[in-house]
Scaffold this motif. Structure first.
Motif, PDB file in Angstrom:
ATOM      1  N   PRO A 142       0.812  -1.227   0.000  1.00  0.00           N
ATOM      2  CA  PRO A 142       0.000   0.000   0.000  1.00  0.00           C
ATOM      3  C   PRO A 142       0.844   1.276   0.000  1.00  0.00           C
ATOM      4  N   ALA A 143       1.988   1.228   0.628  1.00  0.00           N
ATOM      5  CA  ALA A 143       2.853   2.416   0.630  1.00  0.00           C
ATOM      6  C   ALA A 143       3.358   2.706  -0.774  1.00  0.00           C
ATOM      7  N   VAL A 144       3.764   1.653  -1.483  1.00  0.00           N
ATOM      8  CA  VAL A 144       4.202   1.826  -2.867  1.00  0.00           C
ATOM      9  C   VAL A 144       3.055   2.381  -3.704  1.00  0.00           C
ATOM     10  N   SER A 145       1.907   1.797  -3.517  1.00  0.00           N
ATOM     11  CA  SER A 145       0.719   2.211  -4.264  1.00  0.00           C
ATOM     12  C   SER A 145       0.416   3.695  -4.067  1.00  0.00           C
ATOM     13  N   ARG A 146       0.618   4.133  -2.857  1.00  0.00           N
ATOM     14  CA  ARG A 146       0.341   5.530  -2.549  1.00  0.00           C
ATOM     15  C   ARG A 146       1.333   6.474  -3.240  1.00  0.00           C
ATOM     16  N   HIS A 147       2.603   6.092  -3.241  1.00  0.00           N
ATOM     17  CA  HIS A 147       3.599   6.907  -3.946  1.00  0.00           C
ATOM     18  C   HIS A 147       3.255   7.007  -5.431  1.00  0.00           C
ATOM     19  N   LEU A 148       2.878   5.877  -6.007  1.00  0.00           N
ATOM     20  CA  LEU A 148       2.550   5.884  -7.433  1.00  0.00           C
ATOM     21  C   LEU A 148       1.305   6.730  -7.692  1.00  0.00           C
ATOM     22  N   LYS A 149       0.377   6.670  -6.782  1.00  0.00           N
ATOM     23  CA  LYS A 149      -0.842   7.463  -6.937  1.00  0.00           C
ATOM     24  C   LYS A 149      -0.522   8.962  -6.967  1.00  0.00           C
ATOM     25  N   LEU A 150       0.362   9.392  -6.059  1.00  0.00           N
ATOM     26  CA  LEU A 150       0.731  10.808  -6.021  1.00  0.00           C
ATOM     27  C   LEU A 150       1.361  11.236  -7.342  1.00  0.00           C
ATOM     28  N   LEU A 151       2.270  10.401  -7.856  1.00  0.00           N
ATOM     29  CA  LEU A 151       2.955  10.743  -9.103  1.00  0.00           C
ATOM     30  C   LEU A 151       1.975  10.721 -10.282  1.00  0.00           C
ATOM     31  N   ARG A 152       1.022   9.790 -10.226  1.00  0.00           N
ATOM     32  CA  ARG A 152       0.052   9.692 -11.317  1.00  0.00           C
ATOM     33  C   ARG A 152      -0.934  10.857 -11.282  1.00  0.00           C
TER      34      ARG A 152
END
Lengths: 104, 104
Positions: A49-59
DNA sequence: ACGTTATATAATACAATCGTTATATAAAGA
DNA sequence: TCTTTATATAACGATTGTATTATATAACGT
């Protein structure tokens, strides 16, 4: 004056997104080739989930783009982002050894 | 690997310092000429201690230098900072109207 | 249909950031 | 020496950022 403030806010927002080690590493990898979430989950010592959140911010900020292929979601750098050139400059300024194309 | 991590950490730290609107504006002004604390206190809608804290962060990381002259402390950009070139690139990337040299 | 794999979201905890007010220090001038 | 001006530091509070665990959703394969 308002215009000036807006440009400064946009830039500070953009830099804020890049001012995290995990996200910088993600972008450095994406600069070489596409990756899916699971690549990064393997790569970092943080939860999925932490990785997912970083990717979400960048996306959300359009710095990266995504594409679904079967059950995987592949991410890549968005070359049309207004600050794309600056992003490359920043990645180069880190002056790190190249990542082999085949590497995970 | 450790080396890589260090470079990424250094860069993310550097970008964190620039990812604040007030500090970006401070740096944009210092790029034109020296300023003292009181210039910035007049300029921004934040307290004097808040301005002082922003300047301290920039000074601690050597992005700016200070010089005392009588009761004033003048700040200027440090042209020898390892990321000085990148800083200029970022300031230019905001593409803002030039600040007149005489302006406060 | 069910179990597995890949990913996202929600709820929450903790740490970092940035502001404030109050106070301290340093230099200048009367 | 006393007051004023310029700046710094301390203490505190609010907001934001980043992690975790638990749970949901989506696609795949049997």
């Amino acid at each position: 004056m308002i215009e000036t403030t807006n440009r400064i806010d946009e830039m500070s927002q953009f830099l804020k997104l890049l001012s995290d080690g995990t996200r910088l590493e993600i972008l450095r990898r994406l600069h070489v080739r596409e990756h899916c979430v699971c690549d990064f989950v393997e790569m970092f010592d943080i939860s999925q989930p932490a990785v997912s959140r970083h990717l979400k911010l960048l996306r959300q900020s359009q710095i990266i783009l995504e594409r679904r292929e079967r059950q995987w979601i592949h991410f890549r750098i968005n070359p049309d982002h207004p600050q794309h050139e600056l992003l490359l400059t920043i990645l180069n300024a880190m002056d790190l050894p190249a990542i082999p194309k085949k590497n995970c």
